[in-house]
Enzyme design. Structure first.
Site, short mmCIF file in Angstrom:
data_model
loop_
_atom_site.label_atom_id
_atom_site.label_comp_id
_atom_site.label_asym_id
_atom_site.label_seq_id
_atom_site.Cartn_x
_atom_site.Cartn_y
_atom_site.Cartn_z
N THR A 28 0.83 -1.22 0.00
CA THR A 28 0.00 0.00 0.00
C THR A 28 0.86 1.26 0.00
OG1 THR A 28 -1.65 -1.22 1.26
CG2 THR A 28 -1.86 1.18 1.26
N VAL A 29 1.73 1.39 0.99
CA VAL A 29 2.50 2.64 1.12
C VAL A 29 3.63 2.69 0.08
CG1 VAL A 29 3.81 4.10 2.69
CG2 VAL A 29 1.96 2.69 3.58
N ALA A 52 12.68 -3.36 -3.78
CA ALA A 52 12.65 -4.75 -3.32
C ALA A 52 11.26 -5.10 -2.81
CB ALA A 52 13.67 -4.96 -2.19
N ILE A 65 -0.76 13.35 8.08
CA ILE A 65 -0.69 14.54 8.96
C ILE A 65 0.78 14.79 9.33
CG2 ILE A 65 -1.39 15.51 11.17
CD1 ILE A 65 -3.74 13.58 11.18
N GLY A 121 -12.17 -4.80 4.21
CA GLY A 121 -10.74 -4.55 4.15
C GLY A 121 -10.29 -3.36 5.00
N GLU A 181 -7.91 -5.65 9.79
CA GLU A 181 -7.14 -6.86 9.49
C GLU A 181 -7.90 -8.11 9.94
OE1 GLU A 181 -4.01 -6.82 8.17
OE2 GLU A 181 -3.94 -4.64 8.12
N ASP A 213 -1.52 -0.43 18.27
CA ASP A 213 -1.05 0.48 17.22
C ASP A 213 -1.04 1.92 17.74
OD1 ASP A 213 -0.56 1.08 14.25
OD2 ASP A 213 -2.37 2.26 14.66
N LYS A 247 2.24 4.65 18.33
CA LYS A 247 2.29 6.02 17.83
C LYS A 247 2.42 7.02 18.98
CE LYS A 247 -0.44 4.72 13.80
NZ LYS A 247 -1.82 4.54 13.32
N1 LIG Z 1 -1.18 1.04 5.06
C1 LIG Z 1 -1.16 2.26 5.60
O1 LIG Z 1 -2.06 3.06 5.36
C2 LIG Z 1 -0.03 2.68 6.49
C3 LIG Z 1 -0.05 3.96 7.07
C4 LIG Z 1 1.01 4.38 7.86
C5 LIG Z 1 2.08 3.52 8.08
N2 LIG Z 1 2.06 2.27 7.53
C6 LIG Z 1 3.23 1.42 7.74
O2 LIG Z 1 3.88 1.23 6.50
C7 LIG Z 1 4.50 -0.04 6.45
C8 LIG Z 1 4.00 -0.78 5.22
O3 LIG Z 1 2.60 -0.95 5.33
P1 LIG Z 1 1.70 -1.37 4.08
O4 LIG Z 1 0.29 -1.19 4.50
O5 LIG Z 1 2.17 -0.72 2.85
O6 LIG Z 1 2.01 -2.93 4.03
P2 LIG Z 1 1.70 -3.96 2.84
O7 LIG Z 1 0.68 -3.41 1.91
O8 LIG Z 1 1.48 -5.27 3.47
O9 LIG Z 1 3.09 -4.00 2.04
C9 LIG Z 1 4.25 -4.62 2.54
C10 LIG Z 1 5.19 -4.83 1.39
O10 LIG Z 1 6.38 -5.44 1.89
C11 LIG Z 1 6.70 -6.54 1.06
N3 LIG Z 1 7.47 -7.54 1.82
C12 LIG Z 1 7.03 -8.35 2.84
N4 LIG Z 1 8.03 -9.12 3.26
C13 LIG Z 1 9.10 -8.80 2.51
C14 LIG Z 1 10.44 -9.27 2.44
N5 LIG Z 1 10.87 -10.24 3.27
N6 LIG Z 1 11.27 -8.72 1.53
C15 LIG Z 1 10.85 -7.76 0.69
N7 LIG Z 1 9.59 -7.27 0.70
C16 LIG Z 1 8.74 -7.80 1.60
C17 LIG Z 1 5.39 -7.07 0.58
O11 LIG Z 1 5.59 -7.87 -0.58
P3 LIG Z 1 4.36 -8.76 -1.19
O12 LIG Z 1 3.30 -7.79 -1.57
O13 LIG Z 1 4.98 -9.42 -2.34
O14 LIG Z 1 3.97 -9.66 -0.05
C18 LIG Z 1 4.68 -5.77 0.28
O15 LIG Z 1 5.12 -5.27 -0.96
C19 LIG Z 1 4.19 -0.70 7.80
O16 LIG Z 1 5.23 -0.45 8.69
C20 LIG Z 1 2.94 0.03 8.25
O17 LIG Z 1 2.79 0.03 9.66
C21 LIG Z 1 1.04 1.84 6.74
#
Ligand SMILES: NC(=O)c1ccc[n+]([C@@H]2O[C@H](COP(=O)([O-])OP(=O)(O)OC[C@H]3O[C@@H](n4cnc5c(N)ncnc54)[C@H](OP(=O)(O)O)[C@@H]3O)[C@@H](O)[C@H]2O)c1
Length: 430
Positions: A16-17, A46, A138, A189, A192, A203, A207
């Site tokens: 997502t991010v 990566a 923010i 969605g 989780e 969480d 923060k």
């Molecule tokens: N989602 C939000 O709105 C949001 C907001 C603020 C902060 N965050 C933070 O941002 C971070 C990412 O969140 P997200 O929601 O973007 O997570 P996500 O959608 O689950 O994305 C995680 C990414 O990491 C990859 N990944 C997992 N294991 C890996 C490995 N061993 N080597 C390389 N890549 C790997 C996944 O690959 P695959 O897709 O191939 O599995 C996916 O591309 C987290 O720390 C979260 O707390 C998220």
């Protein structure tokens, strides 16, 4: 502008991010170059599998983020994989150890390892940016570290988890119960499959620990944050709250008072006259109080691809501009461990809901338990009488110490006519 100047970015995690960040860097490339005088250039990415549909043509792809962190030629590693430990911590440690800066959205990692990572960054001359870790889009980290740096901050509090806020808002708008709304949020969605991280306040605690460190120049201390989530909030309490002029919100609250620092996460009654009460759905908001500035309120989208990418890129822009600020606003050696406020000493007004069998004398017993602890009632709502059935009795009480309130409630809970454990919710003083 020197056409050759660039900030070389290696990005790990394309979910997502990560996906949002790649999109922003591509769509806003011209604007970013104008504003920084440099190209923000993706030199490596990566993820476990190469995702479709992202503008990554020609960008070297690694399936092993550790190899990328160790071997690729970059100025900044952007870590968007997640998790407090494991691969995220490994690659961030590797990059900082190489003297490369890091930008991350990973609140769990910063909450657990923030001080050690800041120290590593300081030692190697690198920068650690984590704007995206709290409040999504923010700009609260910059706000505390830079915009409010002339103040002694005494309080920072906020709605920091969009999933909880969405659930509470939907319960209010549709009059539905927690379990029902949670199941729907999971289907859509918004929550989780394992929701405990969000709904049990973990969480928000991560923060809050980060915000408290910045606000009070103390080491990030996740262990001291007391967290209570929203599992026990009922549609009934939400309805009574409205009737009394409040809205129930999951808050993270950090206070610095004479007796020490208190960091807590709990569902609270927020007066409808206060802006936080009107922050609905997946939005987040953060309130800070400083001695010169007074109160500030920031509100915005607390998660999602585009808002979070906006925060990630804000840190990249700082690096491109060579703007460097100590990770937590002061050098690590200057962070001071502050005393924790004593347990039970905090003062608050409270909402109490009892389910009571309508028997003679029961109300006198409840009143006596409160009186003996010097807790003074403000309002009482009791409607309907149904012989042999339990009916809700709702009270609000004036500000009192938590310890006194808990003792009074324990005595009330033990009364034979009180059918369920009392529900006690703080009323936030603002
Ligand atoms: N989602 C939000 O709105 C949001 C907001 C603020 C902060 N965050 C933070 O941002 C971070 C990412 O969140 P997200 O929601 O973007 O997570 P996500 O959608 O689950 O994305 C995680 C990414 O990491 C990859 N990944 C997992 N294991 C890996 C490995 N061993 N080597 C390389 N890549 C790997 C996944 O690959 P695959 O897709 O191939 O599995 C996916 O591309 C987290 O720390 C979260 O707390 C998220």
């Amino acid at each position: 502008m020197n056409a050759q100047a660039s900030l070389k970015i290696a990005l790990a995690g394309l979910g997502t991010v990560g996906g949002g960040t790649v999109q922003l860097l591509a769509e806003q490339a011209g604007l970013l170059a104008e504003r920084t005088g440099k190209r923000l250039e993706l030199v490596a990415v990566a993820a476990l599998a190469r995702p479709q549909g992202l503008p990554l043509d020609g960008v070297p792809f690694f399936t092993d983020a550790r190899t990328m962190a160790k071997d690729a030629d970059y100025d900044v590693l952007v870590e968007l994989i997640g998790g407090a430990d494991g691969i995220a911590l490994d690659i961030v440690t590797t990059a900082l150890g190489r003297g490369r800066s890091v930008v991350t959205a990973n609140k769990a990692m910063i909450a657990h390892h923030g001080v050690a990572l800041a120290q590593l960054a300081e030692g190697s001359g690198a920068t650690l940016g984590f704007e995206a870790s709290v409040g999504g889009g923010i700009p609260i980290i910059k706000s505390l570290r830079e915009g409010l740096a002339g103040n002694r901050v005494t309080r920072v509090m906020g709605i920091l988890n969009g999933t909880c806020n969405y659930i509470l808002t939907t319960m209010l708008e549709q009059g539905r119960d927690f379990g029902d709304v949670l199941a729907e949020a999971q289907k859509l969605g918004y929550a989780e499959a394992d929701p405990s991280f969000d709904i049990d306040g973990i969480d928000t605690a991560h923060k809050l620990a980060i915000l408290a460190a910045l606000a009070f120049a103390m080491p990030v201390d996740i262990k001291s944050v007391k967290a209570e989530g929203i599992r026990h909030v009922s549609a009934l309490d939400i309805r009574y709250a409205e009737e009394l002029g409040y809205r129930i919100k999951l808050l993270g609250v950090a206070n610095r008072g004479e007796s020490g620092v208190e960091t807590r996460v709990y569902p609270a009654m927020v007066p409808l006259s206060f802006p936080l009460a009107h922050v609905g759905g997946v939005f987040n908001a953060v309130v800070t109080e400083g001695d010169f500035v007074g109160r500030t309120v920031l509100e915005g989208r607390g998660a999602g691809a585009r808002p979070t990418a906006s925060a990630v890129v804000a840190d990249l822009i700082d690096l491109a501009r060579d703007r460097r600020t100590p990770t937590f606003g002061v050098p690590v050696a200057t962070l001071k461990v502050l005393p924790e406020a004593p347990e039970g000493a905090s003062h608050s007004a409270y909402y109490i809901r009892l389910m009571v069998k309508d028997e003679p004398g029961v109300f006198a017993d409840i009143a006596a338990a409160l009186r003996d602890e010097r807790v003074s009632m403000e309002q009482v709502i009791q409607r309907g009488r149904a012989p042999n059935e339990t009916v809700p009795v709702v009270m609000t009480v004036h500000e009192t110490s938590e310890a006194a309130m808990l003792r009074a409630v324990a005595r009330i809970a033990a009364l034979p006519a009180v059918a369920e454990p009392p529900r006690l919710i703080r009323i936030e003083a603002l």
